[in-house]
Design a protein around this motif. Structure first.
Motif, mmCIF file in Angstrom:
data_model
loop_
_atom_site.group_PDB
_atom_site.id
_atom_site.type_symbol
_atom_site.label_atom_id
_atom_site.label_comp_id
_atom_site.label_asym_id
_atom_site.label_seq_id
_atom_site.Cartn_x
_atom_site.Cartn_y
_atom_site.Cartn_z
ATOM 1 N N LEU A 1 -17.812 -20.174 6.301
ATOM 2 C CA LEU A 1 -16.907 -19.394 5.845
ATOM 3 C C LEU A 1 -16.735 -18.968 4.287
ATOM 4 N N ASN A 2 -16.698 -17.734 3.739
ATOM 5 C CA ASN A 2 -16.477 -17.729 2.509
ATOM 6 C C ASN A 2 -15.309 -18.193 1.755
ATOM 7 N N ARG A 3 -15.254 -18.385 0.461
ATOM 8 C CA ARG A 3 -14.219 -18.892 -0.222
ATOM 9 C C ARG A 3 -13.169 -17.782 -0.522
ATOM 10 N N VAL A 4 -13.602 -16.540 -0.419
ATOM 11 C CA VAL A 4 -12.719 -15.360 -0.779
ATOM 12 C C VAL A 4 -13.028 -14.499 0.539
ATOM 13 N N HIS A 5 -11.935 -14.059 0.963
ATOM 14 C CA HIS A 5 -12.108 -12.772 2.069
ATOM 15 C C HIS A 5 -10.987 -11.753 1.661
ATOM 16 N N LEU A 6 -11.203 -10.408 1.997
ATOM 17 C CA LEU A 6 -10.388 -9.368 1.749
ATOM 18 C C LEU A 6 -9.229 -9.064 2.798
ATOM 19 N N HIS A 7 -8.116 -8.599 2.493
ATOM 20 C CA HIS A 7 -7.220 -8.259 3.390
ATOM 21 C C HIS A 7 -6.945 -6.706 3.159
ATOM 22 N N LEU A 8 -7.112 -5.861 4.063
ATOM 23 C CA LEU A 8 -6.830 -4.523 4.265
ATOM 24 C C LEU A 8 -5.649 -4.318 4.748
ATOM 25 N N ASN B 1 3.603 -5.332 6.940
ATOM 26 C CA ASN B 1 3.680 -6.680 6.335
ATOM 27 C C ASN B 1 4.313 -6.807 4.873
ATOM 28 N N LYS B 2 5.250 -7.348 4.753
ATOM 29 C CA LYS B 2 6.216 -7.196 3.405
ATOM 30 C C LYS B 2 5.485 -7.978 2.243
ATOM 31 N N TYR B 3 4.631 -8.983 2.462
ATOM 32 C CA TYR B 3 4.023 -9.534 1.315
ATOM 33 C C TYR B 3 3.103 -8.465 0.562
ATOM 34 N N LEU B 4 2.414 -7.664 1.582
ATOM 35 C CA LEU B 4 1.325 -6.746 1.045
ATOM 36 C C LEU B 4 1.923 -5.399 0.623
ATOM 37 N N ALA B 5 3.314 -5.219 0.757
ATOM 38 C CA ALA B 5 3.719 -3.869 0.489
ATOM 39 C C ALA B 5 3.508 -3.519 -0.665
ATOM 40 N N GLY B 6 3.124 -1.961 -0.998
ATOM 41 C CA GLY B 6 2.878 -1.440 -2.127
ATOM 42 C C GLY B 6 1.617 -1.948 -2.930
ATOM 43 N N THR B 7 0.660 -2.604 -2.133
ATOM 44 C CA THR B 7 -0.562 -2.988 -2.983
ATOM 45 C C THR B 7 -1.814 -2.042 -2.833
ATOM 46 N N GLY B 8 -1.375 -1.003 -1.924
ATOM 47 C CA GLY B 8 -2.753 -0.247 -1.609
ATOM 48 C C GLY B 8 -3.854 -0.766 -0.384
ATOM 49 N N PHE B 9 -4.534 0.161 -0.189
ATOM 50 C CA PHE B 9 -5.191 -0.176 1.134
ATOM 51 C C PHE B 9 -5.856 -1.739 0.926
ATOM 52 N N LEU B 10 -6.799 -1.905 -0.344
ATOM 53 C CA LEU B 10 -7.110 -3.291 -0.277
ATOM 54 C C LEU B 10 -5.919 -3.908 -0.947
ATOM 55 N N SER C 1 -1.689 -7.797 -10.739
ATOM 56 C CA SER C 1 -1.765 -6.714 -12.323
ATOM 57 C C SER C 1 -0.095 -6.307 -12.324
ATOM 58 N N PRO C 2 0.061 -6.036 -13.712
ATOM 59 C CA PRO C 2 1.661 -5.557 -13.828
ATOM 60 C C PRO C 2 1.726 -4.345 -13.515
ATOM 61 N N ALA C 3 0.119 -3.413 -13.493
ATOM 62 C CA ALA C 3 0.214 -2.101 -12.853
ATOM 63 C C ALA C 3 0.031 -2.028 -11.477
ATOM 64 N N GLY C 4 0.305 -3.106 -10.842
ATOM 65 C CA GLY C 4 0.214 -2.991 -9.305
ATOM 66 C C GLY C 4 -1.010 -3.319 -8.777
ATOM 67 N N GLY C 5 -1.373 -2.754 -7.565
ATOM 68 C CA GLY C 5 -2.714 -2.921 -6.975
ATOM 69 C C GLY C 5 -2.857 -4.238 -6.188
ATOM 70 N N PRO C 6 -4.162 -4.515 -5.762
ATOM 71 C CA PRO C 6 -4.136 -5.909 -4.893
ATOM 72 C C PRO C 6 -3.637 -7.203 -5.441
ATOM 73 N N LYS C 7 -3.316 -7.822 -4.635
ATOM 74 C CA LYS C 7 -2.627 -9.328 -5.072
ATOM 75 C C LYS C 7 -4.182 -10.254 -5.070
#
Length: 201
Positions: A42-49, A100-109, A144-150
């Motif tokens: 398994l990878n150490r990093v994986h993406l959430h869409l 999903n509330k944790y990722l609300a407002g992050t964008g598709f990635l 980022s303070p500008a928003g986007g992915p966590k």
């Protein structure tokens, strides 16, 4: 500036997969570099869409499968709302359920979900100037303070470093400054507090 470097046996193929799946909307750039090693483990990093609705989630999954992805079983439970997939070279990613509330407002990635300690989460927060947006039970996340992915770090236990780290962070920065923030040198390479290498652009 942060980028995600992605080892690939066929970089053009993976680049087409991800750029098409995300419509080129990658607020954290993903760059591909060649490797002759097939993926193992398994990878150490994986993406959430993220998904705007159940239908959007179904469309994202269908599109990923059409592009050469596949379903993947990593022990997820049937009642869990996210869907686990792999890209054409077996790299894991999740299509998260709508609402999903944790990722609300992050964008598709929505997130780069990482295997990492709290110390590493704090290091990347300082290195990037991104504040902590989650800090509970040794799990951390920054944004980022500008928003986007966590970028989330799942806390212990942290898997040991391997000789085949397929996803690495690349950052604009000064090595001496990063060392004062908690970076280390492993075999002459800069590494985070968990010993995982990263690149300085």
């Amino acid at each position: 500036m942060l980028a995600l470097l992605f080892a690939a046996q066929e970089p053009p193929r993976l680049e087409r997969f991800w750029s098409t799946l995300t419509d080129g909307e990658e607020s954290i750039p993903i760059r591909f570099f060649p490797t002759d090693r097939p993926k193992t483990g398994l990878n150490r990093v994986h993406l959430h869409l993220t998904s705007e609705s159940e239908e959007h989630q179904r469309r994202t999954v269908a599109r990923a499968l059409e592009l050469g992805g596949r379903h993947l079983d990593v022990g997820q439970k049937p009642e869990e709302g996210h869907i686990v997939l792999a890209d054409p070279e077996g790299n894991e990613f999740c299509v998260i359920e709508a609402g999903n509330k944790y990722l609300a407002g992050t964008g598709f990635l929505g997130e780069l979900a990482c295997d990492g300690s709290r110390a590493t989460g704090l290091f990347w927060s300082a290195a990037l100037g991104w504040p902590l947006v989650w800090d509970q039970n040794e799990e951390t996340a920054i944004q980022s303070p500008a928003g986007g992915p966590k970028i989330g770090f799942g806390g212990p236990p942290v898997a040991p470093r391997t000789d085949d780290e397929r996803m690495l962070f690349e950052i604009d920065g000064n090595l001496d400054h990063l060392l004062t923030l908690g970076a280390t040198l492993v075999d002459g390479e800069p590494a985070d507090p968990d010993g995982i290498p990263f690149r300085i652009h």
